[in-house]
Design an enzyme around this catalytic site. Structure first.
Site, PDB file in Angstrom:
ATOM      1  N   LYS A   5      -9.622   4.474  11.639  1.00 61.62           N
ATOM      2  CA  LYS A   5      -8.245   4.923  12.153  1.00 61.62           C
ATOM      3  C   LYS A   5      -8.046   6.478  12.181  1.00 61.62           C
ATOM      4  CE  LYS A   5      -6.469   2.922   8.431  1.00 61.62           C
ATOM      5  NZ  LYS A   5      -7.486   2.056   7.793  1.00 61.62           N
TER       6      LYS A   5
ATOM      7  N   ARG B 215       1.400  -0.184   4.801  1.00 55.52           N
ATOM      8  CA  ARG B 215       0.334  -1.055   4.327  1.00 55.52           C
ATOM      9  C   ARG B 215       1.070  -2.454   3.513  1.00 55.52           C
ATOM     10  NH1 ARG B 215      -3.699   3.468   3.765  1.00 55.52           N
ATOM     11  NH2 ARG B 215      -5.489   2.796   2.729  1.00 55.52           N
TER      12      ARG B 215
ATOM     13  N   ARG C  92     -19.994   8.114   4.293  1.00 55.30           N
ATOM     14  CA  ARG C  92     -19.199   9.037   4.964  1.00 55.30           C
ATOM     15  C   ARG C  92     -19.206  10.250   4.329  1.00 55.30           C
ATOM     16  NH1 ARG C  92     -13.577   6.261   6.094  1.00 55.30           N
ATOM     17  NH2 ARG C  92     -12.881   6.258   3.707  1.00 55.30           N
TER      18      ARG C  92
ATOM     19  N   ARG D  36     -15.354  11.333  -0.692  1.00 53.20           N
ATOM     20  CA  ARG D  36     -14.175  10.918  -1.261  1.00 53.20           C
ATOM     21  C   ARG D  36     -14.610  10.102  -2.526  1.00 53.20           C
ATOM     22  NH1 ARG D  36     -10.257   8.302   3.105  1.00 53.20           N
ATOM     23  NH2 ARG D  36      -9.907   6.764   1.354  1.00 53.20           N
TER      24      ARG D  36
ATOM     25  N   ARG E 242     -10.134  -1.768  -2.196  1.00 49.93           N
ATOM     26  CA  ARG E 242      -9.213  -1.493  -1.120  1.00 49.93           C
ATOM     27  C   ARG E 242      -9.168  -2.460   0.005  1.00 49.93           C
ATOM     28  NH1 ARG E 242     -12.418   3.993  -0.075  1.00 49.93           N
ATOM     29  NH2 ARG E 242     -11.021   4.143   1.894  1.00 49.93           N
TER      30      ARG E 242
HETATM   31  P1  AMP Z   1      -6.863   6.032   3.034  1.00 54.04           P
HETATM   32  O1  AMP Z   1      -7.258   7.284   2.999  1.00 54.04           O
HETATM   33  O2  AMP Z   1      -5.892   5.630   3.972  1.00 54.04           O
HETATM   34  O3  AMP Z   1      -7.765   5.092   2.815  1.00 54.04           O
HETATM   35  O4  AMP Z   1      -6.022   5.990   1.387  1.00 54.04           O
HETATM   36  C1  AMP Z   1      -6.714   6.210   0.409  1.00 54.04           C
HETATM   37  C2  AMP Z   1      -5.686   5.707  -0.738  1.00 54.04           C
HETATM   38  O5  AMP Z   1      -4.587   6.169  -0.953  1.00 54.04           O
HETATM   39  C3  AMP Z   1      -5.618   4.026  -0.955  1.00 54.04           C
HETATM   40  O6  AMP Z   1      -6.560   3.381  -1.400  1.00 54.04           O
HETATM   41  C4  AMP Z   1      -4.318   4.055  -1.647  1.00 54.04           C
HETATM   42  O7  AMP Z   1      -4.660   4.233  -2.918  1.00 54.04           O
HETATM   43  C5  AMP Z   1      -3.606   5.387  -1.128  1.00 54.04           C
HETATM   44  N1  AMP Z   1      -2.500   5.242  -0.107  1.00 54.04           N
HETATM   45  C6  AMP Z   1      -2.780   5.646   1.062  1.00 54.04           C
HETATM   46  N2  AMP Z   1      -1.885   5.023   1.883  1.00 54.04           N
HETATM   47  C7  AMP Z   1      -1.172   4.229   1.267  1.00 54.04           C
HETATM   48  C8  AMP Z   1      -0.010   3.453   1.797  1.00 54.04           C
HETATM   49  N3  AMP Z   1       0.630   3.569   2.833  1.00 54.04           N
HETATM   50  N4  AMP Z   1       0.640   2.848   0.823  1.00 54.04           N
HETATM   51  C9  AMP Z   1       0.009   2.632  -0.482  1.00 54.04           C
HETATM   52  N5  AMP Z   1      -0.950   3.484  -0.909  1.00 54.04           N
HETATM   53  C10 AMP Z   1      -1.411   4.368   0.047  1.00 54.04           C
END
Ligand code: AMP
Length: 217
Positions: A14, A88, A127, A161, A172
């Protein structure tokens, strides 16, 4: 002015596709994950609050991410929007409908990146990004040309990360299956969902997304 959601489990691509679309079109990438990481890096109160939740691979509260999206959406009123990692949950999907309608926007497509989950762990745990310019790399699939040197800016500093370790990745994915996948029917009812094979190359996935946005698919 297109408004689209990229939906898919962690590591589906994404962020890569959203960044490309932002660079190529008049669209802004709205990544709640990036916004939360920025909040953490700046040491803001929100950043402090979400730290432990993110490191555990759990979802932060709907209220926090929805507020972040609303603020960012207002930074360019005549840009299209690519929602990356948001919504989400069903509550976030409803909140997004409201945020969009308040601004006279409407959702054009929900693009689901369909991927093989087993391959995702390898994708994610390998990554890393350049600490200076943010270019994304992968240990096996996209290493730097010269080991330890960024192809784009020449920096020798990279970062990974903290939540890209196997245990957190599994959590996740569990969150994705339990809370995010169930919002697909909400959009299917409105005929908005298009599925793209996310296992192809970055170029192939990109071409499939472009065809949807350009109305040629
Ligand atoms: P991502 O970079 O999208 O994989 O997000 C990393 C982490 O940020 C996730 O595992 C959640 O802890 C938090 N996070 C990101 N976007 C959301 C969202 N829309 N709702 C809730 N938690 C989020």
């Amino acid at each position: 002015m297109l408004n689209i959601i990229l939906l898919g489990p962690p590591g589906a691509g994404k962020g890569t596709q959203a960044a490309r679309l932002q660079a190529e079109r008049r669209m802004i990438q709205l990544s709640t994950g990036d916004m939360l990481r920025e909040a953490r890096a700046s040491g803001s109160p929100i950043g402090e609050k979400v730290k432990a939740i993110m490191d555990a691979g759990e979802l932060v509260s709907d209220a926090i991410v929805t507020a972040l999206i609303g603020e960012r959406l207002d930074t360019c009123v005549d840009c299209g929007a690519i929602f990356d990692g948001f919504p989400r949950t069903r509550a976030q999907a409803k909140a997004l409908d409201l945020l969009l309608s308040e601004r006279g926007r409407k959702l054009d497509h929900v693009i689901e990146l369909a991927v093989d989950e087993d391959a995702l762990v390898t994708r994610i745990t390998g990554r890393f990004t350049c600490a200076k310019c943010g270019t994304g790399y992968h240990d096996s699939f996209r290493p730097t040309k010269v080991p330890g040197v960024c192809d784009v800016c020449g920096s020798t500093e990279f970062k990974r990360r903290p939540d890209d370790n196997e245990q957190t990745v599994r959590k996740r994915m569990e969150e994705y299956r339990a809370k995010t996948q169930p919002i697909l029917p909400y959009y299917e009812e409105r005929g908005l969902v298009r599925s793209v094979n996310g296992m192809g190359s970055v170029e192939d996935v990109g071409a499939a997304i472009d065809a949807i946005l350009d109305g040629t698919a």
